[in-house]
Design a protein around this motif. Structure first.
Motif, PDB file in Angstrom:
ATOM      1  N   LEU A 395      56.255 -33.324  70.297  1.00 42.92           N
ATOM      2  CA  LEU A 395      57.536 -33.494  70.984  1.00 42.92           C
ATOM      3  C   LEU A 395      57.321 -33.732  72.477  1.00 42.92           C
ATOM      4  O   LEU A 395      58.035 -34.533  73.098  1.00 42.92           O
ATOM      5  CB  LEU A 395      58.418 -32.260  70.771  1.00 42.92           C
ATOM      6  N   PHE A 396      56.362 -33.042  73.054  1.00 37.77           N
ATOM      7  CA  PHE A 396      56.072 -33.233  74.469  1.00 37.77           C
ATOM      8  C   PHE A 396      55.508 -34.627  74.701  1.00 37.77           C
ATOM      9  O   PHE A 396      55.883 -35.325  75.656  1.00 37.77           O
ATOM     10  CB  PHE A 396      55.089 -32.168  74.956  1.00 37.77           C
ATOM     11  N   ALA A 397      54.615 -35.062  73.802  1.00 39.32           N
ATOM     12  CA  ALA A 397      54.048 -36.404  73.904  1.00 39.32           C
ATOM     13  C   ALA A 397      55.132 -37.464  73.774  1.00 39.32           C
ATOM     14  O   ALA A 397      55.098 -38.504  74.445  1.00 39.32           O
ATOM     15  CB  ALA A 397      52.986 -36.593  72.823  1.00 39.32           C
ATOM     16  N   ARG A 398      56.120 -37.216  72.912  1.00 42.19           N
ATOM     17  CA  ARG A 398      57.232 -38.165  72.739  1.00 42.19           C
ATOM     18  C   ARG A 398      57.942 -38.417  74.072  1.00 42.19           C
ATOM     19  O   ARG A 398      58.234 -39.560  74.413  1.00 42.19           O
ATOM     20  CB  ARG A 398      58.231 -37.613  71.720  1.00 42.19           C
ATOM     21  N   ALA A 399      58.191 -37.351  74.810  1.00 41.82           N
ATOM     22  CA  ALA A 399      58.896 -37.500  76.084  1.00 41.82           C
ATOM     23  C   ALA A 399      58.035 -38.202  77.123  1.00 41.82           C
ATOM     24  O   ALA A 399      58.497 -39.105  77.824  1.00 41.82           O
ATOM     25  CB  ALA A 399      59.346 -36.131  76.597  1.00 41.82           C
ATOM     26  N   LEU A 400      56.762 -37.790  77.244  1.00 42.50           N
ATOM     27  CA  LEU A 400      55.900 -38.366  78.266  1.00 42.50           C
ATOM     28  C   LEU A 400      55.532 -39.822  77.958  1.00 42.50           C
ATOM     29  O   LEU A 400      55.283 -40.612  78.871  1.00 42.50           O
ATOM     30  CB  LEU A 400      54.635 -37.535  78.415  1.00 42.50           C
ATOM     31  N   ALA A 401      55.512 -40.188  76.679  1.00 42.27           N
ATOM     32  CA  ALA A 401      55.191 -41.565  76.299  1.00 42.27           C
ATOM     33  C   ALA A 401      56.374 -42.506  76.511  1.00 42.27           C
ATOM     34  O   ALA A 401      56.204 -43.723  76.480  1.00 42.27           O
ATOM     35  CB  ALA A 401      54.758 -41.621  74.841  1.00 42.27           C
ATOM     36  N   SER A 402      57.560 -41.955  76.747  1.00 41.89           N
ATOM     37  CA  SER A 402      58.768 -42.762  76.878  1.00 41.89           C
ATOM     38  C   SER A 402      58.919 -43.292  78.297  1.00 41.89           C
ATOM     39  O   SER A 402      58.096 -43.032  79.179  1.00 41.89           O
ATOM     40  CB  SER A 402      59.995 -41.919  76.525  1.00 41.89           C
ATOM     41  N   ASP A 403      60.027 -44.019  78.515  1.00 44.19           N
ATOM     42  CA  ASP A 403      60.320 -44.553  79.853  1.00 44.19           C
ATOM     43  C   ASP A 403      61.104 -43.557  80.709  1.00 44.19           C
ATOM     44  O   ASP A 403      61.586 -43.905  81.785  1.00 44.19           O
ATOM     45  CB  ASP A 403      61.115 -45.861  79.735  1.00 44.19           C
ATOM     46  N   GLY A 404      61.249 -42.324  80.237  1.00 47.53           N
ATOM     47  CA  GLY A 404      62.049 -41.342  80.953  1.00 47.53           C
ATOM     48  C   GLY A 404      61.547 -41.084  82.359  1.00 47.53           C
ATOM     49  O   GLY A 404      60.382 -40.719  82.548  1.00 47.53           O
ATOM     50  N   GLU A 405      62.418 -41.279  83.333  1.00 51.67           N
ATOM     51  CA  GLU A 405      62.078 -40.961  84.723  1.00 51.67           C
ATOM     52  C   GLU A 405      62.409 -39.514  85.045  1.00 51.67           C
ATOM     53  O   GLU A 405      61.843 -38.928  85.967  1.00 51.67           O
ATOM     54  CB  GLU A 405      62.839 -41.902  85.664  1.00 51.67           C
ATOM     55  N   VAL A 406      63.355 -38.945  84.290  1.00 51.58           N
ATOM     56  CA  VAL A 406      63.692 -37.526  84.394  1.00 51.58           C
ATOM     57  C   VAL A 406      63.363 -36.894  83.049  1.00 51.58           C
ATOM     58  O   VAL A 406      63.815 -37.366  82.002  1.00 51.58           O
ATOM     59  CB  VAL A 406      65.174 -37.316  84.735  1.00 51.58           C
ATOM     60  N   ILE A 407      62.559 -35.830  83.070  1.00 50.54           N
ATOM     61  CA  ILE A 407      62.171 -35.127  81.849  1.00 50.54           C
ATOM     62  C   ILE A 407      62.775 -33.732  81.898  1.00 50.54           C
ATOM     63  O   ILE A 407      62.490 -32.954  82.806  1.00 50.54           O
ATOM     64  CB  ILE A 407      60.645 -35.017  81.707  1.00 50.54           C
ATOM     65  N   LEU A 408      63.626 -33.420  80.920  1.00 48.59           N
ATOM     66  CA  LEU A 408      64.253 -32.104  80.821  1.00 48.59           C
ATOM     67  C   LEU A 408      63.490 -31.270  79.794  1.00 48.59           C
ATOM     68  O   LEU A 408      63.287 -31.707  78.660  1.00 48.59           O
ATOM     69  CB  LEU A 408      65.713 -32.243  80.411  1.00 48.59           C
ATOM     70  N   LEU A 409      63.074 -30.091  80.194  1.00 48.47           N
ATOM     71  CA  LEU A 409      62.225 -29.237  79.361  1.00 48.47           C
ATOM     72  C   LEU A 409      62.962 -27.944  79.017  1.00 48.47           C
ATOM     73  O   LEU A 409      63.274 -27.151  79.906  1.00 48.47           O
ATOM     74  CB  LEU A 409      60.925 -28.899  80.091  1.00 48.47           C
ATOM     75  N   ASP A 410      63.239 -27.742  77.738  1.00 43.48           N
ATOM     76  CA  ASP A 410      63.940 -26.539  77.283  1.00 43.48           C
ATOM     77  C   ASP A 410      62.925 -25.559  76.704  1.00 43.48           C
ATOM     78  O   ASP A 410      62.703 -25.515  75.499  1.00 43.48           O
ATOM     79  CB  ASP A 410      64.990 -26.922  76.236  1.00 43.48           C
ATOM     80  N   ASP A 411      62.279 -24.797  77.570  1.00 44.90           N
ATOM     81  CA  ASP A 411      61.277 -23.801  77.173  1.00 44.90           C
ATOM     82  C   ASP A 411      60.298 -24.412  76.166  1.00 44.90           C
ATOM     83  O   ASP A 411      60.131 -23.905  75.052  1.00 44.90           O
ATOM     84  CB  ASP A 411      61.968 -22.584  76.564  1.00 44.90           C
ATOM     85  N   PRO A 412      59.618 -25.515  76.548  1.00 46.05           N
ATOM     86  CA  PRO A 412      58.871 -26.309  75.566  1.00 46.05           C
ATOM     87  C   PRO A 412      57.532 -25.740  75.155  1.00 46.05           C
ATOM     88  O   PRO A 412      56.916 -26.253  74.228  1.00 46.05           O
ATOM     89  CB  PRO A 412      58.659 -27.629  76.313  1.00 46.05           C
TER      90      PRO A 412
END
Length: 486
Positions: A395-412
């Motif tokens: 799940l963490f890799a999914r976010a970092l691999a994306s184009d997201g400029e803002v990453i929101l982390l819910d106690d990951p």
């Protein structure tokens, strides 16, 4: 089923004895000849990296998985046929990392499922009284209504119900409780309450096996610590002889020293990308610039998760990615592979001529699986076959691999081993240095030290802002309870 033949060398007080236990899933050898013992009233800490075999061993002991080889003796008698029903009947309970409660039922109804004695006229009232008493004993002041559906509770409240249910007793007494990452969804106060109760239960003769990556909890309550690596036990020592550094070393990983990014250089020249107004004058606006790491702190359940979701829904000018803490409900696509779960957020970027490029998708999945060190035979492995910590890495890799400029982390980092945490912290700082913004809610104080600034929440509002060089445990607690800073 327990054999009527006593074990030949039953030691006084020995409850569990497993010898030469092996478990294979096809070509994958999850356990490779494990020897394991547990005495009555003992608190045993079980540690190791994600995929070390801890949960597999506990699944074998609890009857959820059948061992491929080896012997298992429980309470002095060989367990020839051993399933969950036999484990339950003999007082062995398991609190799994992935919660086992039925979401459409209440806490009282979930309690009746594991107790055959809760049948007939008045069963609901008896079940309600039983789970309420357990919740009151373990988590004083919990505030959980036993008649509310599990689906309507927060993840922390669900975890409390799961824990309390495991300690309930009717016609069979509890003799052993396996706790797999029990505090991962709990805030500071209920986590402390649980640790205190584990000591109380042990004093009554209940053996407890505690699995957690929060090594301070292991050292705080355990009599003995067992370390696993690659499906085998590599260390077994009294807890009193160990320090946190000893445990990290025995797990085969040396923690990197804490390093913070050059916050001062980033702050002066970056563009404001998040400016989210509060719900009223007492609720501070959340502001974050490109390249900042912003933390959300405070007691669990005071509005941090709700604010993350509000920011996600309100942010339109820049791409946003979200890493869910409750992976079972909000994160994992359970029928999909690692690759499919990892690349779902990046499908637009993977298109060529209007179609998703399979080769580009595989390359992306391979690259980020390696960067996050996801332990699996291949990226085509079904995600539910992974340990909880490895699922969280995907799940963490999914976010970092994306184009997201803002990453929101819910106690990951719930259920993630200490070595992986250090690697993820390093990745967060690197990505922040490249201009990405992180807004990070965590229930672990040590993680807040990675932040440039943080907001402390109380009663659904952000009530205090703390600069990075002033992040201090006492200051956060003071603001959380309404002190001078809040």
């Amino acid at each position: 089923m327990l054999s009527s033949q006593p074990a030949a060398d039953t030691a006084a007080g020995l409850l569990v004895e497993a010898r030469g236990v092996r478990k294979s899933f096809g070509a994958v050898h999850a356990l490779v000849g494990v020897d394991f013992t547990l005495s009555r009233g003992e608190v045993l800490g079980l540690v190791g990296h994600n995929g070390a075999g801890k949960s597999t061993l506990m699944n074998v002991l609890s009857g959820a998985l059948q061992r491929t080889e080896g012997t298992f003796v429980y309470a002095g008698r060989p367990a020839e046929r051993w399933g969950t029903a036999e484990a339950q009947a003999n007082g062995l309970r398991c609190i799994f990392q992935e919660l086992s409660l039925c979401a459409n039922l209440s806490a009282a109804e979930n309690t009746s499922i594991i107790h055959r004695a809760l049948r007939g006229l008045g069963w609901r009232q008896r079940a309600r009284a039983l789970i309420t008493r357990a919740l009151d004993d373990i988590f004083p002041g919990h505030g959980i209504d036993p008649d509310i559906r599990i689906a309507d509770l927060s993840i922390g409240e669900r975890q409390m119900v799961e824990i309390a249910r495991a300690f309930t007793e009717t016609d069979s007494k509890v003799s052993c409780v396996i706790l797999d990452e029990p505090t991962s969804a709990l805030g500071h106060r209920p986590a402390e309450q649980l640790l205190a109760y584990i000591r109380t239960a042990a004093g009554r003769g209940i053996a407890c096996i505690l699995i957690t990556h929060r090594l301070n909890e292991i050292l705080a309550v355990s009599n003995r610590v067992v370390v696993m690596m690659d499906g085998a036990v590599v260390a077994d020592q009294p807890a009193a002889d160990l320090t946190r550094s000893d445990l990290v070393g025995m797990m085969g990983n040396i923690e990197a020293p804490h390093e913070k990014g050059a916050t001062a250089q980033r702050k002066g020249s970056q563009t404001l990308v998040i400016n989210h107004a509060g719900i009223d004058g007492a609720d501070q606006a959340i502001r974050a610039s490109a390249g900042e790491i912003i933390g959300f702190a405070g007691l669990d359940g005071h509005g941090q998760r709700e604010r993350l979701r509000a920011i996600y829904e309100a942010t339109r000018k820049v791409p946003v990615a979200f890493v869910a803490g409750d992976r079972g409900v909000e994160g994992v696509m359970p029928l999909w592979s690692i690759a499919d779960n990892l690349t779902i957020r990046s499908l637009n970027a993977l298109q060529k001529g209007g179609f998703v490029s399979p080769s580009a998708a595989r390359a992306l999945a391979e690259s980020w699986s390696k960067r996050l060190k996801v332990k699996a035979p291949s990226i085509d492995t079904p995600i539910l076959s992974l340990s909880g910590g490895n699922q969280q890495k995907v799940l963490f890799a999914r976010a970092l691999a994306s184009d997201g400029e803002v990453i929101l982390l819910d106690d990951p980092m719930r259920g993630v081993d200490v070595g992986t945490k250090q690697e993820v912290y390093r990745l967060i700082r690197e990505e922040a240095d490249r201009g990405r913004t992180f807004i990070w809610y965590t229930t672990e104080f040590e993680e807040l030290k990675n932040c440039d600034r943080l907001y402390v929440f109380r009663d659904g509002r952000a009530v205090a802002e703390v600069p990075g060089d002033e992040i201090d445990h006492n200051r956060i607690l003071e603001a959380s309870f309404g002190g001078a800073n809040g």
